[in-house]
Design a protein around this motif. Structure first.
Motif, mmCIF file in Angstrom:
data_model
loop_
_atom_site.group_PDB
_atom_site.id
_atom_site.type_symbol
_atom_site.label_atom_id
_atom_site.label_comp_id
_atom_site.label_asym_id
_atom_site.label_seq_id
_atom_site.Cartn_x
_atom_site.Cartn_y
_atom_site.Cartn_z
ATOM 1 N N VAL A 258 0.853 -1.190 0.000
ATOM 2 C CA VAL A 258 0.000 0.000 0.000
ATOM 3 C C VAL A 258 0.886 1.237 0.000
ATOM 4 O O VAL A 258 1.738 1.404 0.879
ATOM 5 N N THR A 259 0.674 2.105 -1.000
ATOM 6 C CA THR A 259 1.448 3.337 -1.102
ATOM 7 C C THR A 259 0.512 4.522 -1.265
ATOM 8 O O THR A 259 -0.670 4.372 -1.597
ATOM 9 N N ARG A 260 1.042 5.718 -1.062
ATOM 10 C CA ARG A 260 0.275 6.955 -1.215
ATOM 11 C C ARG A 260 0.723 7.666 -2.487
ATOM 12 O O ARG A 260 1.887 7.568 -2.881
ATOM 13 N N ALA A 261 -0.206 8.403 -3.109
ATOM 14 C CA ALA A 261 0.132 9.125 -4.335
ATOM 15 C C ALA A 261 -0.711 10.380 -4.446
ATOM 16 O O ALA A 261 -1.871 10.400 -4.030
ATOM 17 N N SER A 262 -0.120 11.420 -5.010
ATOM 18 C CA SER A 262 -0.862 12.641 -5.341
ATOM 19 C C SER A 262 -1.438 12.480 -6.738
ATOM 20 O O SER A 262 -0.851 11.840 -7.597
ATOM 21 N N PHE A 263 -2.596 13.073 -6.976
ATOM 22 C CA PHE A 263 -3.197 12.935 -8.294
ATOM 23 C C PHE A 263 -4.051 14.147 -8.631
ATOM 24 O O PHE A 263 -4.468 14.915 -7.772
ATOM 25 N N THR A 264 -4.324 14.270 -9.919
ATOM 26 C CA THR A 264 -5.284 15.240 -10.434
ATOM 27 C C THR A 264 -6.036 14.551 -11.562
ATOM 28 O O THR A 264 -5.958 13.334 -11.711
ATOM 29 N N ALA A 265 -6.774 15.301 -12.362
ATOM 30 C CA ALA A 265 -7.548 14.706 -13.451
ATOM 31 C C ALA A 265 -7.551 15.651 -14.631
ATOM 32 O O ALA A 265 -7.491 16.883 -14.474
ATOM 33 N N ASP A 266 -7.634 15.075 -15.852
ATOM 34 C CA ASP A 266 -7.704 15.916 -17.040
ATOM 35 C C ASP A 266 -9.153 16.242 -17.385
ATOM 36 O O ASP A 266 -10.087 15.864 -16.661
ATOM 37 N N ALA A 267 -9.352 16.915 -18.510
ATOM 38 C CA ALA A 267 -10.690 17.386 -18.872
ATOM 39 C C ALA A 267 -11.654 16.245 -19.170
ATOM 40 O O ALA A 267 -12.875 16.429 -19.095
ATOM 41 N N ASP A 268 -11.124 15.066 -19.494
ATOM 42 C CA ASP A 268 -11.979 13.900 -19.752
ATOM 43 C C ASP A 268 -12.224 13.066 -18.506
ATOM 44 O O ASP A 268 -12.879 12.025 -18.578
ATOM 45 N N GLY A 269 -11.661 13.488 -17.379
ATOM 46 C CA GLY A 269 -11.849 12.751 -16.139
ATOM 47 C C GLY A 269 -10.812 11.674 -15.893
ATOM 48 O O GLY A 269 -10.919 10.941 -14.905
ATOM 49 N N ASN A 270 -9.827 11.545 -16.784
ATOM 50 C CA ASN A 270 -8.779 10.549 -16.580
ATOM 51 C C ASN A 270 -7.853 10.967 -15.444
ATOM 52 O O ASN A 270 -7.445 12.128 -15.350
ATOM 53 N N VAL A 271 -7.536 10.012 -14.596
ATOM 54 C CA VAL A 271 -6.687 10.292 -13.435
ATOM 55 C C VAL A 271 -5.232 10.414 -13.866
ATOM 56 O O VAL A 271 -4.736 9.619 -14.655
ATOM 57 N N ILE A 272 -4.559 11.442 -13.354
ATOM 58 C CA ILE A 272 -3.146 11.668 -13.636
ATOM 59 C C ILE A 272 -2.405 11.679 -12.307
ATOM 60 O O ILE A 272 -2.663 12.523 -11.449
ATOM 61 N N TYR A 273 -1.513 10.717 -12.144
ATOM 62 C CA TYR A 273 -0.676 10.683 -10.940
ATOM 63 C C TYR A 273 0.501 11.621 -11.131
ATOM 64 O O TYR A 273 1.241 11.513 -12.108
ATOM 65 N N ASP A 274 0.651 12.555 -10.204
ATOM 66 C CA ASP A 274 1.697 13.572 -10.298
ATOM 67 C C ASP A 274 2.104 13.947 -8.888
ATOM 68 O O ASP A 274 1.277 14.419 -8.102
ATOM 69 N N GLN A 275 3.370 13.757 -8.581
ATOM 70 C CA GLN A 275 3.820 14.063 -7.218
ATOM 71 C C GLN A 275 3.731 15.551 -6.900
ATOM 72 O O GLN A 275 3.741 15.946 -5.737
ATOM 73 N N ASP A 276 3.622 16.374 -7.953
ATOM 74 C CA ASP A 276 3.498 17.815 -7.747
ATOM 75 C C ASP A 276 2.057 18.298 -7.922
ATOM 76 O O ASP A 276 1.809 19.502 -8.082
#
Length: 303
Positions: free
Chosen positions: A67-85
């Motif tokens: 089990v790990t932790r991750a930062s994320f956001t999403a693009d205009a289509d709702g696709n999840v983008i993992y980004d440490q920033d």
């Protein structure tokens, strides 16, 4: 049970139905992992409470879980983008126990998550994802994939909350000869918490006295979503006025569009049929006139 998953950063989707022992059902697959809840929402008054996930191995083989932790956001289509920033991250606030374990076939395990925000966090909602990963085992192939399920965690800190959203535009064809007519909208989250547009609280386009619901979607804080819906049964002819509205802390944001529905293909067909009948009538008239002229000539000159 199918669990909604977030996958990125080299992780492959690994979601499957739970095993069933009922007669006549398909046997359990070699690998089947479920995690519930599919997402975790922590309100300000519950930040100090331990939160728990249930992990179930529904497959026929043992599986090791990390089990790990991750930062994320999403693009205009709702696709999840993992980004440490990624902005508004709560990844550093989460403390997970255990972080690694093994599940035999049919076994389950509870994973506890505690939230420890900084002393003066930014107002609003913060987010992170917990990745339940089954690392690829040893093998002879050149390609090995980790299998993972991602569950978003949303943490709202005490303080003012802003639910403001805006409709950036309503898109539709200016002219259509028939249905379906597609509408597209852009929803921008300018507040401090995510907005869920689900069920009765979902986004709708109002057109000709009807409400056409968009599919359920979520707009994360600081992001925009492009969504579409099809109006499958517009009237045969109309000048249709469409409108989309969303309401938040800063009031209501609306956008409108006009679509002309006219059955041009039927009109062309009607003209073609009318033209054919006209030509047929003209031909019959001329033929009748010719016969009458012949009769008159015979009457004048019987010999």
């Amino acid at each position: 049970m199918i669990v909604a998953s977030l996958t990125a950063g080299g992780f492959a989707l690994a979601v499957g139905p739970g095993a069933s022992g009922a007669p006549g059902t398909a046997p359990a697959p070699d690998f089947s992992l479920t995690v519930s809840p599919a997402r975790l929402v922590i309100q300000p008054g519950r930040i100090g409470d331990p939160q728990r996930f249930r992990v179930v191995n529904g497959g026929r083989s043992p599986v090791d879980i990390v089990v790990t932790r991750a930062s994320f956001t999403a693009d205009a289509d709702g696709n999840v983008i993992y980004d440490q920033d990624a902005p508004h991250s709560a990844a550093g606030w989460l403390h997970v126990s255990p972080t690694a374990f093994r599940l035999g076939p049919g076994e389950r395990r509870r994973v506890t998550v505690r939230v420890d925000p900084p002393a003066e966090p930014e107002n609003g909602e913060h987010r992170a994802a917990l990745l339940f990963t089954a690392p690829a085992g040893p093998g002879t192939g050149n390609i090995r994939l980790n299998r993972a399920i991602g569950t978003p965690v949303y943490v709202t800190v005490p303080g003012p909350v802003d639910t403001s959203v805006r409709v950036g535009g309503l898109r539709a064809s200016d002219f259509a000869i028939s249905g379906p007519v597609e509408f597209g909208a852009t929803v921008e989250n300018v507040g401090t918490v995510r907005r869920d547009f689900f069920g009765r609280e979902g986004l709708k386009v109002e057109v000709n006295g009807r409400e056409i619901p968009f599919p359920d979607f979520t707009v994360l804080r600081g992001t925009s979503r492009d969504v579409t819906v099809r109006w499958t049964d517009p009237p045969l002819m109309c000048v249709c006025h469409a409108k989309v509205s969303v309401t938040g802390s800063d009031g209501t944001s609306s956008r409108s569009a006009t679509v002309v529905v006219f059955p041009l293909h039927l009109f062309v067909m009607l003209l073609s049929v009318s033209g054919a009948f006209y030509l047929l009538a003209l031909w019959a008239r001329r033929r009748c006139q010719a016969r009458l002229l012949g009769i008159v000539r015979e009457a004048r000159d019987p010999d």
